[in-house]
Motif scaffolding. Structure first.
Motif, short mmCIF file in Angstrom:
data_model
loop_
_atom_site.label_atom_id
_atom_site.label_comp_id
_atom_site.label_asym_id
_atom_site.label_seq_id
_atom_site.Cartn_x
_atom_site.Cartn_y
_atom_site.Cartn_z
N GLY A 158 0.76 -1.24 0.00
CA GLY A 158 0.00 0.00 0.00
C GLY A 158 0.78 1.28 0.00
N ASP A 185 -3.42 -3.83 5.32
CA ASP A 185 -3.35 -4.11 3.89
C ASP A 185 -3.15 -5.61 3.64
OD1 ASP A 185 -3.02 -2.56 1.15
OD2 ASP A 185 -1.62 -4.22 1.13
N ASN A 239 -6.84 -6.24 2.71
CA ASN A 239 -6.79 -5.98 1.27
C ASN A 239 -6.25 -7.14 0.46
OD1 ASN A 239 -7.76 -3.50 1.98
ND2 ASN A 239 -5.90 -2.36 1.51
N LYS A 240 -5.27 -7.88 1.03
CA LYS A 240 -4.70 -9.01 0.28
C LYS A 240 -5.54 -10.28 0.42
CE LYS A 240 0.18 -7.51 0.58
NZ LYS A 240 0.32 -7.05 -0.80
N SER A 242 -5.33 -6.01 -3.06
CA SER A 242 -3.88 -5.88 -3.04
C SER A 242 -3.26 -7.21 -3.48
CB SER A 242 -3.41 -5.53 -1.63
OG SER A 242 -2.01 -5.48 -1.55
N ALA A 297 -8.44 1.42 -0.77
CA ALA A 297 -8.22 0.38 -1.79
C ALA A 297 -9.47 0.20 -2.64
CB ALA A 297 -7.83 -0.93 -1.13
N GLY A 329 -7.68 -0.52 -6.39
CA GLY A 329 -6.37 -1.17 -6.46
C GLY A 329 -5.50 -0.68 -7.60
N TYR A 357 -1.33 -0.25 -7.00
CA TYR A 357 -0.48 -1.28 -6.40
C TYR A 357 0.67 -1.68 -7.33
CZ TYR A 357 -3.33 -2.09 -2.26
OH TYR A 357 -3.97 -1.95 -1.06
#
Length: 576
Positions: free
Chosen positions: A130, A423, A427-428, A434, A495, A500, A503
Motif C-alpha cells: 500500500g 493491507d 486488502n490481500k 492488493s 483500496a 487497487g 499497487y
C-alpha cells in the motif's frame, strides 16, 4: 529459454568489477555501475536493500528464532513498566500492558509471516503493501527513529550502571555505550546471530534468578504489588489511565521490524519442518511481545518492592533497571558481588539490543538514501549517523522525559505498522484487491500508492493531534485508539475507492521462470545481472529494459536497479 540458461553463471569478483557477461559475450561495465557494484559487494554479508537468497539462509528455524529473541534483551521494558506503574498504579499498568500486547501481537503476526515466507524485511513488505516504491521511505524514517530512540534509552541505562558500579560520569558513560557498539555491527547477520546465541543463557540467568528469589523469599511483596495505587492514589481500574499506559507500551510496536530483520533469514518452509518453522515465526515474530509484557510487569514488581519494602525514597531511582536489580541482588549476596552482577547484566543487555538497533537503523537509513539519491554510500556511514543522533539524545537526558517521548512516538509507529497489517490481512486476503505476493522491485511498483501512504499520514496526524490535546482533554488519553482504528479502516476504504489501481505498475517482470518452487517458497534459480556481473536468485531479478548486443534478453537485480540514475534499465509501465 536457452539464453536464460546460458546466462546463469557466477563470475569471479575481479571480472565482475570490470565486465558483465551476457550469454558468454563480455561487455564493458558502464562507469555508472560503481554504486551497484559497491552495494553488491558490501551487501553480500547482510543483504542490505534486498531479498535474502536461499543460498545464504543456512540457519535452522531454531537458530533464527533464538537470534531474533536475543534482540529483545533490552532493559527498557523494566523502565517502561516501572514508569507507567508509578504513574497509574499496578492495576491500570497491567491492563495497559495487556491491551498493548494484544494489539502488537495481532498486527505483528501478518508482518512476521510475510517476512519469513518471502524472505524480505519490513521496508520491502511495506513497499508492496500500500505504500509504493518511494512511499515507504517515510516509514523507514519512522523505524530509524525507533532505533535511535531505543538505542539512546538502553545507552542511558548502561551509563547509569557504569556510574553506579564504576563511578564513570554519565556523560562519559553515554559515549562508551555508543562507541563499543560500532565494531560489533561492521558485520551482518552471521556475527549478530553468534553474539545473540552465546550471550542469551547468561542474560537469562542474571535476569530470572533474582526475580524468582524475590517471589519465593518475600511472598508479601506480591500483596504490596497488587495494592500499589501509583501517584494518582486511585488503585481502581480507570480507562483513561489504562489507555495512557497502553500508549507508552505501544511505542514498542516498531520492534517487529527488528524481529523481521532476523526472520527474513528463515529457512524455506517445507512439509518436514513446518512445525518448527511456525513455532519460530510466531515465537520470534509477534511472540516477542509476550516476553516484553512479562519484563514490563517484572520491572514494575521490583520497583514497587524497592519503594514499599526497602526504602520509600527509592522511588527516585526505582525506574532505573540497574537500581532495580541491584536492590534484589543485595538481598541475595554480598554487596560487592551484587554490584558486579548488576553492572554485568546492564552491559550484556545493552550490547545485545543495541547491536540490533544500530544494525537495523543503518539498514533503514541506507535503504531510504539509496532509493532517493540512487547512490549507495555504504551501510557503515549510517551506523555512525544513527549512533550520533542517539548520543545527542542521551546527552540531552531523554530518560527524564521517557513517558512523553514514547507516548508521542507510539502514534507514528502504530499508524505505520497497523496500516501494513491492515493491507495484508484485509486488502490481500479478504478483499483480494492488493496483490497477495509482496512486490518490492523498482519498476514493478508505482512511486507512491495512496492506499497505505495516505492512511498512515492521516492516522498519525490525527492521533498525534489527540495526544497533544487538540480535541480536548477528555479524549487526549485515547490517541492510541484513534491511531489503530484509522490505520485499520482507511486502507480497505482507499483500496476500494482506487480499485487497487496504484499497487502494481507492471504485472509481468519479463522473466519466463517461476517465482516459487513446489512448496511455495521463493525460487533459488539464479540469473546473471548484466550490470554487476553477479548471479542473483529469481525473486530478486527483473528483465532489463536494455537488451543484449544481439537482441537477447538481459536481466538486472533489484539492487542494481535501485542505483540506476538514468532510469534507462527500468521496464515501461504495462498498458491497462
Amino acid at each position: 529459454m536457452s539464453d536464460d540458461v546460458t546466462s546463469t553463471r557466477t563470475l569471479e569478483p575481479t571480472t565482475a568489477a570490470s565486465t558483465a557477461v551476457v550469454s558468454g559475450a563480455p561487455i564493458a561495465a558502464a562507469a555508472g555501475n560503481a554504486d551497484a557494484m559497491s552495494a553488491a559487494k558490501e551487501s553480500l554479508e547482510d543483504y542490505t536493500l534486498r531479498f535474502a537468497p536461499r543460498s545464504y539462509r543456512k540457519w535452522s528455524a531454531g537458530v533464527v528464532a533464538t537470534s531474533a529473541l536475543g534482540g529483545i534483551a533490552y532493559l527498557a521494558d523494566f523502565s517502561i513498566g516501572a514508569n507507567i506503574g508509578i504513574a497509574y498504579g499496578t492495576v491500570n499498568a497491567i491492563l495497559g500492558i495487556i491491551v498493548a500486547a494484544v494489539i502488537i501481537f495481532a498486527t505483528g503476526f501478518p508482518l512476521a509471516y510475510y517476512a519469513a515466507r518471502y524472505n524480505i524485511d519490513l521496508d520491502l513488505i511495506t513497499r508492496g503493501s500500500g505504500f509504493g516504491y518511494y512511499g515507504s521511505v517515510v516509514t523507514n524514517v519512522i523505524f530509524a527513529t525507533f532505533t535511535f530512540i531505543f538505542f539512546a534509552l538502553e545507552g542511558s541505562i548502561m551509563a547509569q550502571g557504569l556510574e553506579l558500579g564504576l563511578g564513570v560520569p554519565q556523560w562519559l558513560g553515554y559515549a562508551v555505550s555508543t562507541i563499543i557498539i560500532i565494531p560489533l555491527v561492521i558485520y551482518g547477520m552471521k556475527t549478530l546471530a553468534t553474539l545473540q546465541v552465546w550471550t542469551t543463557p547468561l542474560w537469562l540467568l542474571l535476569m530470572v534468578v533474582p526475580v524468582g528469589y524475590l517471589v519465593i523469599s518475600h511472598p508479601e511483596s506480591i500483596d504490596s504489588f497488587f495494592a500499589y495505587t501509583g501517584e494518582s492514589g486511585d488503585g481502581g481500574p480507570n480507562l483513561a489511565s489504562v489507555m495512557l499506559a497502553a500508549g507508552v507500551c505501544l511505542s514498542l510496536m516498531a520492534q517487529i521490524a527488528e524481529q523481521i530483520d532476523y526472520l527474513r533469514f528463515m529457512p524455506p518452509k517445507t512439509a518436514e519442518n513446518k512445525g518448527a518453522w511456525w513455532r519460530a515465526v510466531i515465537l520470534a515474530g509477534p511472540g516477542w511481545v509476550l516476553f516484553g509484557a512479562i519484563k514490563q510487569i517484572v520491572g514494575l514488581f521490583i520497583a514497587i518492592y524497592l519503594i514499599a519494602t526497602l526504602d520509600p525514597a527509592a522511588s527516585v531511582h526505582a525506574n532505573e533497571p540497574v537500581h532495580q536489580f541491584l536492590g534484589v541482588y543485595q538481598e541475595m549476596m554480598p554487596a560487592w558481588l551484587a554490584m558486579t552482577l548488576a553492572v554485568v547484566l546492564v552491559v550484556i543487555s545493552q550490547i545485545k539490543i543495541n547491536v540490533t538497533n544500530a544494525y537495523s537503523g543503518s539498514l533503514a537509513w541506507t535503504n531510504s538514501f539509496t532509493r532517493i539519491t540512487k547512490t549507495y554510500p555504504g551501510r557503515m556511514v549510517f551506523v555512525v549517523v544513527n549512533l550520533v543522533i542517539a548520543l545527542i539524545l542521551m546527552e540531552s537526558n531523554m530518560f527524564d522525559f521517557l513517558n512523553t517521548i514514547l507516548g508521542f512516538y507510539a502514534n507514528c509507529a502504530m499508524a505505520w505498522v497497523v496500516t501494513v497489517a491492515s493491507d495484508i490481512a484485509i486488502n490481500k486476503y479478504l478483499l483480494k484487491i492488493s496483490p497477495k505476493v509482496p512486490e518490492f522491485r523498482r519498476g514493478m511498483l508505482y512511486a507512491i500508492n495512496p492506499v497505505g501512504f495516505v492512511s498512515m499520514l492521516v492516522s498519525a496526524a490525527v492521533s498525534i493531534a489527540v495526544f497533544f490535546g487538540a480535541f480536548g482533554s477528555a479524549v487526549q488519553p485515547y490517541s492510541p485508539i484513534f491511531a489503530v482504528v484509522l490505520a485499520l479502516v482507511l486502507p480497505p476504504v482507499l483500496a476500494l475507492w482506487t480499485r487497487g489501481r496504484y499497487y502494481l505498475r507492471r504485472i509481468d517482470d519479463g522473466i519466463d521462470l517461476p517465482m516459487f518452487d513446489a512448496d511455495g517458497n521463493p525460487s533459488d534459480a539464479k540469473l546473471l545481472c548484466h550490470v554487476t556481473g553477479l548471479e542473483f536468485e529469481r525473486p530478486d531479478m527483473l528483465r532489463s529494459a536494455q537488451d543484449g548486443p544481439d537482441g537477447e534478453p538481459q536481466y538486472i537485480s533489484s539492487l542494481a536497479l535501485s542505483t540506476d540514475k538514468s532510469g534507462g534499465l527500468v521496464l515501461p509501465a504495462s498498458e491497462r
